[in-house]
Design an enzyme around this catalytic site. Structure first.
Site, PDB file in Angstrom:
ATOM      1  N   ARG A 131      -9.961 -15.788  19.497  1.00 46.06           N
ATOM      2  CA  ARG A 131     -11.264 -15.135  19.297  1.00 46.06           C
ATOM      3  C   ARG A 131     -12.374 -16.153  19.020  1.00 46.06           C
ATOM      4  O   ARG A 131     -13.516 -15.946  19.408  1.00 46.06           O
ATOM      5  CB  ARG A 131     -11.181 -14.121  18.165  1.00 46.06           C
ATOM      6  CG  ARG A 131     -10.367 -12.925  18.573  1.00 46.06           C
ATOM      7  CD  ARG A 131     -10.467 -11.805  17.573  1.00 46.06           C
ATOM      8  NE  ARG A 131      -9.938 -10.591  18.157  1.00 46.06           N
ATOM      9  CZ  ARG A 131      -9.322  -9.645  17.472  1.00 46.06           C
ATOM     10  NH1 ARG A 131      -9.169  -9.759  16.174  1.00 46.06           N
ATOM     11  NH2 ARG A 131      -8.880  -8.565  18.083  1.00 46.06           N
ATOM     12  N   LYS A 140       0.489   7.967  21.630  1.00 47.20           N
ATOM     13  CA  LYS A 140      -0.029   9.325  21.430  1.00 47.20           C
ATOM     14  C   LYS A 140      -0.998   9.804  22.500  1.00 47.20           C
ATOM     15  O   LYS A 140      -1.944   9.099  22.838  1.00 47.20           O
ATOM     16  CB  LYS A 140      -0.764   9.367  20.088  1.00 47.20           C
ATOM     17  CG  LYS A 140       0.121   9.209  18.892  1.00 47.20           C
ATOM     18  CD  LYS A 140      -0.578   9.801  17.693  1.00 47.20           C
ATOM     19  CE  LYS A 140      -0.253   9.069  16.432  1.00 47.20           C
ATOM     20  NZ  LYS A 140      -1.436   8.772  15.657  1.00 47.20           N
ATOM     21  N   GLY A 198      -5.575  -4.590  22.942  1.00 44.59           N
ATOM     22  CA  GLY A 198      -4.451  -4.061  22.171  1.00 44.59           C
ATOM     23  C   GLY A 198      -3.102  -4.495  22.715  1.00 44.59           C
ATOM     24  O   GLY A 198      -2.920  -5.624  23.150  1.00 44.59           O
ATOM     25  N   GLY A 257      -9.976  -0.825  20.790  1.00 47.04           N
ATOM     26  CA  GLY A 257     -10.703   0.421  20.529  1.00 47.04           C
ATOM     27  C   GLY A 257     -11.969   0.508  21.362  1.00 47.04           C
ATOM     28  O   GLY A 257     -12.290   1.563  21.927  1.00 47.04           O
TER      29      GLY A 257
HETATM   30  P1  AMP Z   1      -0.712   2.801  21.270  1.00 42.76           P
HETATM   31  O1  AMP Z   1      -1.140   2.160  19.990  1.00 42.76           O
HETATM   32  O2  AMP Z   1      -1.060   4.243  21.374  1.00 42.76           O
HETATM   33  O3  AMP Z   1      -1.128   2.009  22.493  1.00 42.76           O
HETATM   34  O4  AMP Z   1       0.865   2.796  21.244  1.00 42.76           O
HETATM   35  C1  AMP Z   1       1.636   1.645  21.232  1.00 42.76           C
HETATM   36  C2  AMP Z   1       2.957   1.945  20.636  1.00 42.76           C
HETATM   37  O5  AMP Z   1       3.594   2.960  21.378  1.00 42.76           O
HETATM   38  C3  AMP Z   1       3.878   0.764  20.649  1.00 42.76           C
HETATM   39  O6  AMP Z   1       4.100   0.353  19.334  1.00 42.76           O
HETATM   40  C4  AMP Z   1       5.139   1.284  21.299  1.00 42.76           C
HETATM   41  O7  AMP Z   1       6.314   0.900  20.631  1.00 42.76           O
HETATM   42  C5  AMP Z   1       4.971   2.791  21.197  1.00 42.76           C
HETATM   43  N1  AMP Z   1       5.736   3.487  22.239  1.00 42.76           N
HETATM   44  C6  AMP Z   1       5.653   3.305  23.564  1.00 42.76           C
HETATM   45  N2  AMP Z   1       6.529   4.079  24.194  1.00 42.76           N
HETATM   46  C7  AMP Z   1       7.216   4.767  23.265  1.00 42.76           C
HETATM   47  C8  AMP Z   1       8.264   5.715  23.309  1.00 42.76           C
HETATM   48  N3  AMP Z   1       8.774   6.125  24.471  1.00 42.76           N
HETATM   49  N4  AMP Z   1       8.705   6.234  22.132  1.00 42.76           N
HETATM   50  C9  AMP Z   1       8.175   5.826  20.958  1.00 42.76           C
HETATM   51  N5  AMP Z   1       7.163   4.922  20.850  1.00 42.76           N
HETATM   52  C10 AMP Z   1       6.696   4.389  21.987  1.00 42.76           C
END
Ligand code: AMP
Length: 400
Positions: free
Chosen positions: A39, A200, A357, A380
């Site tokens: 950064r 999510k 991210g 974000g």
């Molecule tokens: P995000 O912050 O929404 O981009 O989510 C990232 C996180 O989603 C990572 O820590 C992954 O381990 C988790 N993730 C991805 N695929 C799965 C899955 N099939 N089941 C549970 N967690 C997951």
């Protein structure tokens, strides 16, 4: 939103004091050593340009979460030291943010000299976008430059409020982000493919909805695929699912059909009985959208058939935007899907844009970073950009 903003090149900065908001929120070890100076390096072009113009450069940033109090654990001293090494030039560190020391040190700057203020989040007023605090920052300078894309989606005093009191322009980092991502959204080379993964659906609702109006293909992976699959009647076993978003996921599948967007869901899944790095992994294959995951098993990664399917669409794409891993990539056994998608992007001739991210971290870890067209510096912020939202740290800057 108008992304045609004035930049540091439009400033007559010689002899003037220029306040630059950077993103120096670097990772540190327990002893405070900087473990990754990316950064800081990314902010160098803007700082160097101002030094060359003969500006008196005043830098500010946040670091960590000091919760509105002076706490030397979050001091920017290590950043000042590292920045000084990289610039091969002294960087004076002020002992406070808007106090006597900051005022004295910024007033004493000569042309081409650099002063770094202490952590702006030592004041609770920063995150509240307090007008008096923003004004105190502004009083030390003649111009304001925002170059912190990572916090551009936040309306804080140093990221937006200060622009109420000074002529405000963007630095090269923000300019690059809005040029590349703005062009991808407004005039993409087609087919335009969005890849969305991560944990999510609820975090990405706005993004999915907005992208469905723009793209030709949406590829879904990660845990959020299971909410989509269940909403369409699939058996997802013990996979992670947001039951309160089933209706929404169904609506998005219908919207995709109406818009003639090809919404792709995984057709096979690497599953485990436990959420653990060394859990036994078994691959289940789906029939149509109805997955064949047995009870008690959870999908933790996309399977090999899905990787091949997704690879074909990524290779044929004109533009690809990717945000969110395809599986639990932190566990080696379930990282293959994310790795495969990263490789497909690296080998694709498409314009490839990685939202920050986890996907950015994955691409870097795998050594593919220099094979992507653009890796966003803000997780974000890039998500909100893809959602079509106005970013306060950019909206506040002067239009060309
Ligand atoms: P995000 O912050 O929404 O981009 O989510 C990232 C996180 O989603 C990572 O820590 C992954 O381990 C988790 N993730 C991805 N695929 C799965 C899955 N099939 N089941 C549970 N967690 C997951």
């Amino acid at each position: 939103m108008n992304y045609n903003k004035m930049t540091v090149d439009d400033l007559a900065a010689k002899g003037r004091r220029v306040l630059v908001r950077c993103d120096f929120n670097v990772p540190q070890d327990d002893s405070g050593n900087i473990t990754d100076d990316k950064r800081i390096r990314e902010s160098l072009p803007t700082i160097r340009a101002l030094i060359e113009q003969g500006a008196r450069v005043i830098l500010c940033s946040h670091l960590g979460r000091p919760k509105g109090e002076f706490n030397m654990k979050y001091s920017l001293a290590p950043v000042a030291k590292r920045l000084s090494e990289l610039l091969e030039k002294e960087v004076v560190l002020a002992g406070d943010v808007i106090g006597e020391d900051a005022k004295a040190k910024t007033a004493a700057l000569k042309d081409g000299e650099v002063c770094l203020l202490e952590n702006v989040r030592f004041h609770a007023e920063e995150e509240k976008n307090d007008s008096d605090f923003a004004k105190s920052l502004a009083l030390m300078a003649d111009f304001y430059v925002n170059d912190a894309f990572g916090t551009a989606h936040r309306a804080h005093a140093s990221t937006a409020g200060v622009a109420n009191f000074l002529p405000a322009v963007c630095g090269y980092l923000i300019k690059k982000e809005i040029d590349i991502m703005g062009r991808a959204l407004s005039d993409p080379k087609r087919p335009f493919v969005a890849i969305l993964g991560g944990s999510k659906v609820s975090d990405k609702i706005g993004v999915i909805n907005h992208l469905l109006d723009l793209v030709d293909i949406i590829i879904i992976g990660g845990a959020m695929a299971y909410t989509f699959l269940k909403s369409w009647g699939g058996n997802i076993g013990a996979s992670r699912c947001e039951d309160d978003r089933l209706e929404y996921a169904r609506e998005m599948i219908i919207k995709a059909k109406e818009k003639k967007v090809n919404l792709l869901l995984p057709i096979d899944h690497v599953c485990a009985r436990a959420f653990s790095p060394d859990a036994e992994a078994v691959t289940f294959t789906s029939v149509s959208t109805c997955t064949g995951i047995e009870d008690g098993w959870m999908g933790l990664d996309i399977g090999p058939l899905t990787r091949t399917l997704y690879d074909k669409h990524i290779k044929d794409a004109g533009t690809v935007v990717w945000n969110g891993p395809m599986g639990v990539f932190e566990f080696d056994r379930f990282a293959e899907g994310t790795r495969a998608v990263a490789l497909s992007l690296a080998e694709s001739g498409a314009v490839t844009i990685i939202g920050g991210g986890d996907s950015a971290a994955a691409v870097e870890q795998l050594g593919f970073a220099d094979r992507m067209s653009h890796i966003s510096t803000g997780g974000g912020a890039s998500l909100e950009f893809l959602e079509g939202l106005e970013l306060p740290g950019i909206a506040c800057l002067n239009d060309k």
